[in-house]
Write a protein that holds these residues in place. Structure first.
Motif, short mmCIF file in Angstrom:
data_model
loop_
_atom_site.label_atom_id
_atom_site.label_comp_id
_atom_site.label_asym_id
_atom_site.label_seq_id
_atom_site.Cartn_x
_atom_site.Cartn_y
_atom_site.Cartn_z
N VAL A 152 0.80 -1.23 0.00
CA VAL A 152 0.00 0.00 0.00
C VAL A 152 0.83 1.27 0.00
CG1 VAL A 152 -1.88 -1.19 1.19
CG2 VAL A 152 -0.21 0.11 2.53
N GLY A 153 2.12 1.18 0.39
CA GLY A 153 2.92 2.39 0.52
C GLY A 153 3.97 2.60 -0.55
N MET A 154 4.76 1.56 -0.83
CA MET A 154 5.88 1.73 -1.75
C MET A 154 5.48 2.13 -3.17
SD MET A 154 8.38 1.51 0.16
CE MET A 154 9.68 1.56 -1.07
N PRO A 155 4.28 1.76 -3.66
CA PRO A 155 3.91 2.18 -5.02
C PRO A 155 3.77 3.69 -5.20
CG PRO A 155 2.61 0.29 -4.35
CD PRO A 155 3.34 0.75 -3.14
N TYR A 156 4.01 4.48 -4.14
CA TYR A 156 3.96 5.93 -4.32
C TYR A 156 4.94 6.38 -5.40
CZ TYR A 156 8.39 7.01 -1.93
OH TYR A 156 9.72 7.11 -1.60
N LEU A 191 7.45 4.01 14.74
CA LEU A 191 7.60 5.43 14.40
C LEU A 191 7.80 5.61 12.91
CD1 LEU A 191 8.05 8.42 15.17
CD2 LEU A 191 10.47 7.86 15.52
N GLY A 192 8.63 4.75 12.31
CA GLY A 192 8.90 4.85 10.88
C GLY A 192 7.64 4.67 10.04
N VAL A 193 6.83 3.67 10.40
CA VAL A 193 5.60 3.43 9.63
C VAL A 193 4.65 4.63 9.73
CG1 VAL A 193 3.58 1.97 9.39
CG2 VAL A 193 5.78 0.93 9.89
N LEU A 194 4.53 5.19 10.92
CA LEU A 194 3.62 6.33 11.10
C LEU A 194 4.11 7.56 10.35
CD1 LEU A 194 2.73 5.94 14.90
CD2 LEU A 194 1.38 5.25 12.90
N LEU A 195 5.41 7.80 10.35
CA LEU A 195 5.96 8.92 9.59
C LEU A 195 5.75 8.71 8.09
CD1 LEU A 195 9.33 9.66 11.43
CD2 LEU A 195 7.31 11.13 11.35
N GLY A 244 1.81 8.85 7.36
CA GLY A 244 1.32 10.21 7.55
C GLY A 244 1.91 11.18 6.54
N GLY A 245 3.18 11.00 6.21
CA GLY A 245 3.81 11.86 5.21
C GLY A 245 3.18 11.73 3.85
N LEU A 246 2.81 10.49 3.46
CA LEU A 246 2.15 10.29 2.16
C LEU A 246 0.77 10.94 2.13
CD1 LEU A 246 3.02 6.58 1.23
CD2 LEU A 246 4.13 8.68 0.44
N VAL A 247 0.03 10.83 3.23
CA VAL A 247 -1.29 11.45 3.27
C VAL A 247 -1.16 12.97 3.11
CG1 VAL A 247 -3.30 11.93 4.72
CG2 VAL A 247 -2.32 9.62 4.66
N ILE A 291 -5.29 7.36 0.41
CA ILE A 291 -5.79 6.07 0.89
C ILE A 291 -4.63 5.15 1.26
CG2 ILE A 291 -7.04 3.98 0.22
CD1 ILE A 291 -8.84 5.79 -1.51
N CYS A 292 -3.64 5.09 0.38
CA CYS A 292 -2.49 4.22 0.62
C CYS A 292 -1.74 4.61 1.89
CB CYS A 292 -1.55 4.27 -0.58
SG CYS A 292 -2.19 3.46 -2.07
N GLY A 293 -1.50 5.91 2.07
CA GLY A 293 -0.80 6.37 3.27
C GLY A 293 -1.57 6.06 4.54
N GLY A 294 -2.89 6.23 4.50
CA GLY A 294 -3.70 5.92 5.67
C GLY A 294 -3.65 4.44 6.04
N LEU A 295 -3.68 3.57 5.04
CA LEU A 295 -3.60 2.12 5.30
C LEU A 295 -2.24 1.75 5.87
CD1 LEU A 295 -5.42 0.73 2.12
CD2 LEU A 295 -6.27 0.76 4.48
N ALA A 296 -1.17 2.39 5.38
CA ALA A 296 0.16 2.11 5.91
C ALA A 296 0.26 2.50 7.38
CB ALA A 296 1.21 2.88 5.09
#
Length: 453
Positions: A255-259, A311-315, A318-321, A400-405
Motif C-alpha cells: 500500500v505504501g511503496m507504489p507511491y 515510528l517509521g511506519v507512522l511517519l 502520515g507523510g504520504l497522506v 488512501i495508501c498512506g492511511g492504510l500504511a
C-alpha cells in the motif's frame, strides 16, 4: 559464531566509546566491505538513474498512469514468484559467485535498453519484457546481497553498522541518482541514463572480483528442493516475530511503496513541473531515507528498534497522506523527506531484526521471504495504484495508501509486547541482553539495523 569481539564485549565496551563519526563508519575498516560498499555505491547511482528515466519514458510514451503501474508490476512480480526458490539457491550456492552472475546480467539488460532507446526502436512491450527480465535476475540478486554482508564483515558485532551503512549507501545513491536523472532526461534524453547505468555495473563487478572471502558453509542439498522451501517457510511463519515483521513489510510494500509509480503524475499534473521536478521529488525522498540510515548507523546497540519500526511506519504513512494534499513544490519536497525517512526507519530496522534473530542455516531462505515481502508485494501495489489512480486520481489514491500504511503500524504496535517475549531468549543467548538484566531491558528489545547478523 563470528570472529572478533563477542556481542557483549562490543555492546558493553566498544563502539559507544568511539567518536560519533568513527562509530558511524566502523564497518568500513574491513577491506572486503569497503570494496563492496564502493562498488555498490557507484552501481546504485546508475540504478536510480535508470529507474527514474524508465518511469519518465513510460509516461512520455503512453501518458498513462495505469501503464506506469503495469511496467512496475512486470519488473517486480518475479520477486514474488521466484524469491522462495531463490532463497534455497542462495543457501546452497556460493553467494559471491551468484552476485557476479546477477550483476553481469543486469549490466547487459541496461545496455540493451540503452541501445533500443538511443536507436529509436523502443516500444512499450519491449519495456515490459526488459523490466520482467531484470525482475527475474533481481529475485536472486537481492537475497544474495543481503546474506553476503555476513561473509565480508569479520566481527559479527559490527554487522548492525554494516547493514545501516548499506542503507546509507542505497539512499545516498537515491539522493544523487534521481536528481541526475531529472537533469539528464531533460538535457539529452532517457537513453543516456540507461547507458550510464550499464557502465556503472563495472564498478561493482571489479569490486566483487577483488573481494576474497572464506569458503561459504553451504546448506545441505535435499533431493526435493520444494522440501527446503517448505522448511524455510515453516520456520519463518511459525515464529511470531519473523512472521509479524514479514507481514508488516508486505503490507507497507503493497500500500505504501507504489507511491514512486505515481510520482510522474504528481510532478506534471499536480505540481505542474517536468522531468527535473520528478528528479527533485525522488531526491527529497532519498535525502530523508539517507538521514534515517545514518541515524541507524550511529546507534551502538540493537535494543529499541521495535519502537523505531512503529515510528517509521507512522511517519511514512502520515507523510504520504499530507503529500497527497500538497500543491506547492516546496511543501511537497519537505513531505517527501519525511516520508522517505519514515520508510527507511521501518524497512532498515525490520531487516536488522530479522538478520539478528534468524538461524544461520536458514538465512538465505528467510531473506528471500523478506525480498518477497519487500519487492514481491510492490508490483501488486503498483498495479493497484495505477488502476485506482486512473479512476479516482493520484492524490486520492495516495491518501488512501498512506492511511492504510499508518494503520498497519498501529496494529504492529499492539503486537509488540508479545513479540518481545519471543525475542528475549535469543538476545540473551547472543549476549545482547545480559540474562540478569533481561527482564528490565527487554522493554526495548526488537532492535538492530537491516542485514545484521
Amino acid at each position: 559464531m563470528a570472529q572478533g569481539r563477542t556481542a557483549p564485549q562490543a555492546l558493553a565496551g566498544g563502539p559507544e566509546r568511539q567518536p560519533a563519526l568513527g562509530r558511524m563508519v566502523r564497518a568500513l575498516r574491513y577491506r572486503n566491505y569497503r570494496l563492496f560498499f564502493g562498488g555498490q555505491l557507484v552501481s546504485l547511482i546508475g540504478t536510480w538513474l535508470q529507474q527514474v528515466a524508465l518511469s519518465w519514458l513510460v509516461y512520455r510514451l503512453t501518458g498513462s498512469a495505469l501503464l506506469l503501474g503495469v511496467v512496475g508490476f512486470a519488473g517486480q512480480i518475479p520477486a514474488f514468484l521466484l524469491s522462495p526458490l531463490a532463497g534455497v539457491m542462495v543457501d546452497r550456492w556460493p553467494r559471491h559467485r551468484v552476485l557476479l552472475i546477477t550483476q553481469t546480467l543486469m549490466m547487459l539488460q541496461a545496455g540493451v535498453l540503452a541501445a533500443l532507446v538511443l536507436l529509436g526502436q523502443i516500444e512499450i512491450w519491449m519495456l515490459l519484457a526488459l523490466a520482467a527480465f531484470q525482475g527475474i535476475v533481481n529475485a536472486f540478486d537481492m537475497p544474495a546481497r543481503q546474506a553476503f554482508v555476513v561473509q565480508i564483515v569479520e566481527d559479527r558485532a559490527d554487522l548492525p553498522n554494516a547493514i545501516a551503512l548499506n542503507s546509507s549507501m542505497f539512499n545516498g545513491a537515491r539522493l544523487v541518482g534521481p536528481a541526475m536523472a531529472g537533469i539528464l532526461v531533460a538535457a539529452v534524453g532517457e537513453g543516456w541514463c540507461f547507458l550510464l547505468n550499464s557502465v556503472s555495473y563495472l564498478a561493482v563487478l571489479i569490486a566483487l572480483l577483488m573481494i576474497r572471502v572464506a569458503p561459504q558453509a553451504l546448506a545441505p542439498g535435499r533431493p526435493n528442493i520444494f522440501a527446503s522451501v517448505r522448511e524455510g517457510s515453516g520456520y519463518a511463519f511459525g515464529f511470531p516475530p519473523i512472521r509479524a515483521l514479514l507481514l508488516l513489510i508486505a503490507v507497507i510494500s503493497l500500500v505504501g511503496m507504489p507511491y514512486t509509480v505515481l510520482m510522474p503524475v504528481f510532478a506534471t499534473e499536480v505540481l505542474g513541473g517536468n522531468a527535473t521536478t520528478l528528479g527533485w521529488l525522488m531526491a527529497a525522498s532519498g535525502s530523508g531515507a539517507l538521514a534515517s540510515a545514518l541515524y541507524l548507523a550511529s546507534r551502538h546497540t540493537v535494543l529499541g528498534l521495535g519502537r523505531i519500526i512503529i515510528l517509521g511506519v507512522l511517519l511514512f504513512g502520515g507523510g504520504l497522506v499530507a503529500f497527497s494534499f500538497s500543491r506547492e513544490l516546496w511543501l511537497s519536497l519537505l513531505l517527501m523527506v519525511v516520508s522517505g525517512g519514515g520508510m527507511m526507519l521501518q524497512m532498515a530496522s525490520g531487516n536488522t531484526v530479522l538478520q539478528t534473530i534468524v538461524e544461520e542455516d536458514k538465512r538465505g531462505r528467510v531473506m528471500s521471504l523478506y525480498s518477497m515481502a519487500f519487492m514481491g508485494m510492490a508490483p501488486f501495489g503498483s498495479l493497484l495504484a495505477g488502476w485506482l489512480s486512473s479512476r479516482i486520481g493520484a492524490p486520492t489514491t495516495l491518501a488512501i495508501c498512506g492511511g492504510l500504511a499508518a494503520l498497519a503500524g498501529l496494529v504492529f504496535g499492539r503486537m509488540l509486547p508479545a513479540l518481545r517475549e519471543h525475542v528475549r531468549p535469543i538476545y540473551v543467548r547472543a549476549g545482547i541482553l545480559p540474562e540478569t538484566a533481561a527482564g528490565v531491558q527487554i522493554a526495548t528489545e526488537l532492535t538492530r539495523p537491516p542485514e545484521t547478523r
